[in-house]
Structures are given as C-alpha cells and as structure tokens.
Write an enzyme that holds these catalytic residues in place. Structure first.
Site, PDB file in Angstrom:
ATOM      1  N   ILE A 167       0.881  -1.165   0.000  1.00 27.76           N
ATOM      2  CA  ILE A 167       0.000   0.000   0.000  1.00 27.76           C
ATOM      3  C   ILE A 167       0.919   1.215   0.000  1.00 27.76           C
ATOM      4  O   ILE A 167       1.913   1.249   0.730  1.00 27.76           O
ATOM      5  CB  ILE A 167      -0.909   0.020   1.244  1.00 27.76           C
ATOM      6  N   ASP A 168       0.608   2.192  -0.822  1.00 29.65           N
ATOM      7  CA  ASP A 168       1.425   3.398  -0.876  1.00 29.65           C
ATOM      8  C   ASP A 168       1.565   4.021   0.506  1.00 29.65           C
ATOM      9  O   ASP A 168       0.669   3.904   1.351  1.00 29.65           O
ATOM     10  CB  ASP A 168       0.806   4.429  -1.820  1.00 29.65           C
ATOM     11  N   LYS A 169       2.662   4.730   0.701  1.00 31.15           N
ATOM     12  CA  LYS A 169       2.937   5.389   1.984  1.00 31.15           C
ATOM     13  C   LYS A 169       1.741   6.197   2.468  1.00 31.15           C
ATOM     14  O   LYS A 169       1.340   6.098   3.636  1.00 31.15           O
ATOM     15  CB  LYS A 169       4.162   6.297   1.846  1.00 31.15           C
ATOM     16  N   THR A 210      -1.405   6.035   1.562  1.00 29.57           N
ATOM     17  CA  THR A 210      -2.691   5.344   1.524  1.00 29.57           C
ATOM     18  C   THR A 210      -2.835   4.583   2.836  1.00 29.57           C
ATOM     19  O   THR A 210      -1.883   3.983   3.322  1.00 29.57           O
ATOM     20  CB  THR A 210      -2.759   4.365   0.334  1.00 29.57           C
ATOM     21  N   ARG A 260      -5.159   5.118  -8.432  1.00 28.85           N
ATOM     22  CA  ARG A 260      -4.811   6.514  -8.665  1.00 28.85           C
ATOM     23  C   ARG A 260      -4.676   6.811 -10.163  1.00 28.85           C
ATOM     24  O   ARG A 260      -5.196   7.826 -10.667  1.00 28.85           O
ATOM     25  CB  ARG A 260      -3.519   6.861  -7.936  1.00 28.85           C
TER      26      ARG A 260
END
Length: 317
Positions: free
Chosen positions: A143-145, A147, A245
């Site tokens: 998971i992105d930083k 998010t 995104r």
C-alpha cells in the site's frame, strides 16, 4: 549441519507412498513451503533414521520416519521498532495490519527504518519461523505510503506461498474507498487499461499500450456524490502499482489530494488547504481471502480514517 539446527521428526504414512519427496514433506509440514523444502533437501538436510541423506526432491516417497534439520532463521537486517501497530487480525500463520497513512511498508533509500517491516519485526518477535530462511515477515502486496488501510503479511513460508498464489490468481477481494474529483460518468464502471512506467517521469505510472505494460482492471461504483467530488468504492481485479490513482486519473477523475496524479481546482483546493489535507484520499477498506493454512474465509473491514471522514463531512451536499 550446525549444532543449533532444529531437528524435526517427520512420520510419512501410507498416503505418502508414490508422492514426490518434497510434496510428501510439504503435506506433513504445513508451515514450510514446497520450495523451501526443495532447498532443504538439496542441502542435505533430510535423512532416514539410519542417517542416509535424501538428496533428490523428486524421489518417490515411502512410509517412513525421516529427520529434517531446519536451520535457525537468519536474523533480518532491519531493526525491530515498536511503532504501535493497529492489528485487524492475527494468528500463528499471518497478520493483517490496519496501516495508517504516512507509514512506509518496506525499507528503502530514504526510509531505512520507521517502516511497517520494522514494526512487524518488533510485534512478531519470536513468532517468525522464516520466509526464505530469514526471520522476516512475508509481505505479498503493498500500500502506498500515504494510503491507509488493510495489508496482510505471512509469518512463515507456507502462509507466504499460499497468499502469493491467491494474489497471482487475482482471487483476493480488495476494495478501496476513495474520493474522486468531479462526478465519474457512468456512475459505476470498469477501467481496463494496462499500466507501466511513465515515459516522461520514471517515478510515475501511466496507462500504456497492452504490450508495454501490465494488465490492470479496476471496477468502481459511486457511493455518495459530494461537493466537487464523489465517494467511490474501487474493487481491484488486479493489483498494480498506483492502480486506483492512475485509472481514476485516466478517466478524468483523479483522486482528491493526490500530489502526483491530480490537482484540485477551486473551491475544492481551498477546502484541502484549510484542512491541510495533502495526501491522496484513498483507503484500503476491505480485504478478503482464503486462509492459506486453515482454509477458512477471512473477511476484514477497516473504518475510514478521521482525516478522510472529516473531509467527507465537509463536502457533503
């Protein structure tokens, strides 16, 4: 063989007759993956009771009592840190964390500590039997930083292998809640567009020709229209870097607050500035999978974090 090896006594019954040795051992030792067992066999770590070493993973097994010498997992290079994780689910095989926005998953250049891996090494101390022979958590998705939401990690090889197979087969149920700018039309739809590195900025992902990128499918539906934005649910059929995104940007509705793929217009931009909301409004809200060891169905939900919830309340029509 080292003196601190863990010696496992494995009784192969009649059901093992005729199976490959690595498969028979995998069925008898559910915490070890077949690939890990192949490596151990080839390393001379499986023997009969009389001391005869069995070197061939593909050799036919027979009812017998074998000894497997399991080396102590090598210590992970990363430092264990107590970062106060929120645990959504945990047992001896795996752990699901409700990750806050701002927490990096893997150590990398610029983020050698303070990551989810560092936190898991602390939380799971003494519980990690090793993934690939190293005492580390097996994280099979990211998971992105910036998010927030649910992410699963394995505590041993067998769980890691089972989860990885489900992710590869796209059978994991992953649903994100997001704030998209504007009103997606149609209100419910599917984005089927391959993703790859941007030709102009290697730090960004972009929609590319199918033969240049990775197949990616996102199903979205409108949950609630808002002022200048829409609360949507995105179900990922695939799991590519920045998938939600980039796909939402591709159809003209980048995520609210996204510093890379979108820029809000007034008056929405003024609301974000007033709230100091500087991240993509994206939350991994649901995670469903088959437990790789027990076979039970695991279905978990995570509440929208306060910063997104407050933004939604302000933007309600």
């Amino acid at each position: 063989m080292q003196g601190d090896d863990q010696v496992l006594t494995v009784a192969l019954g009649d059901s093992a007759a005729g199976l490959r040795l690595d498969r028979a051992l995998a069925e008898a030792l559910p915490d070890l993956s077949r690939e890990r067992l192949k490596t151990l066999i080839k390393g001379g770590r499986v023997a009969r009771g009389d001391g005869t070493i069995l070197w061939d993973p593909s050799a036919k097994a027979a009812p017998a009592t074998l000894e497997l010498r399991l080396p102590k997992p090598a210590p992970a290079h990363n430092v264990a840190q107590d970062l106060g994780l929120v645990i959504a689910y945990e047992d001896e095989h795996l752990i699901v964390v409700d990750k806050p926005a701002g927490l990096v998953v893997h150590p990398a250049a610029g983020n050698f500590d303070g990551t989810l891996v560092n936190a898991l090494l602390h939380h799971c101390a003494g519980q990690l039997s090793g993934v690939g022979g190293v005492a580390r958590p097996g994280i099979v998705h990211r998971i992105d930083k910036d998010t927030s939401g649910l992410i699963v990690a394995a505590k041993h090889d067998k769980a890691h292998e089972g989860l990885a197979k489900q992710f590869a087969a796209h059978s994991i149920d992953r649903r994100y809640l997001a704030l998209a700018t504007g009103r997606p039309m149609p209100a419910n739809g599917t984005v089927n567009a391959a993703l790859g590195r941007s030709a102009t900025n290697r730090k960004k992902m972009a929609v590319v020709a199918e033969d240049r990128g990775k197949h990616a499918i996102t199903h979205y539906r409108t949950v609630e229209p808002l002022k200048g934005a829409t609360l949507i649910e995105c179900r990922l059929e695939t799991g590519r870097t920045h998938q939600v995104r980039v796909h939402m940007m591709h159809i003209g509705h980048p995520l609210v607050g996204d510093p890379v793929y979108g820029r809000a217009k007034k008056p929405l931009s003024d609301v974000l500035k007033a709230r100091n909301f500087t991240r993509q409004a994206l939350h991994a809200a649901h995670l469903g999978f088959i437990h790789p060891v027990t076979g039970n169905v695991i279905a978990l939900d995570s509440e929208i974090p306060p910063d997104m919830r407050e933004l939604i309340d302000i933007l309600r029509v």
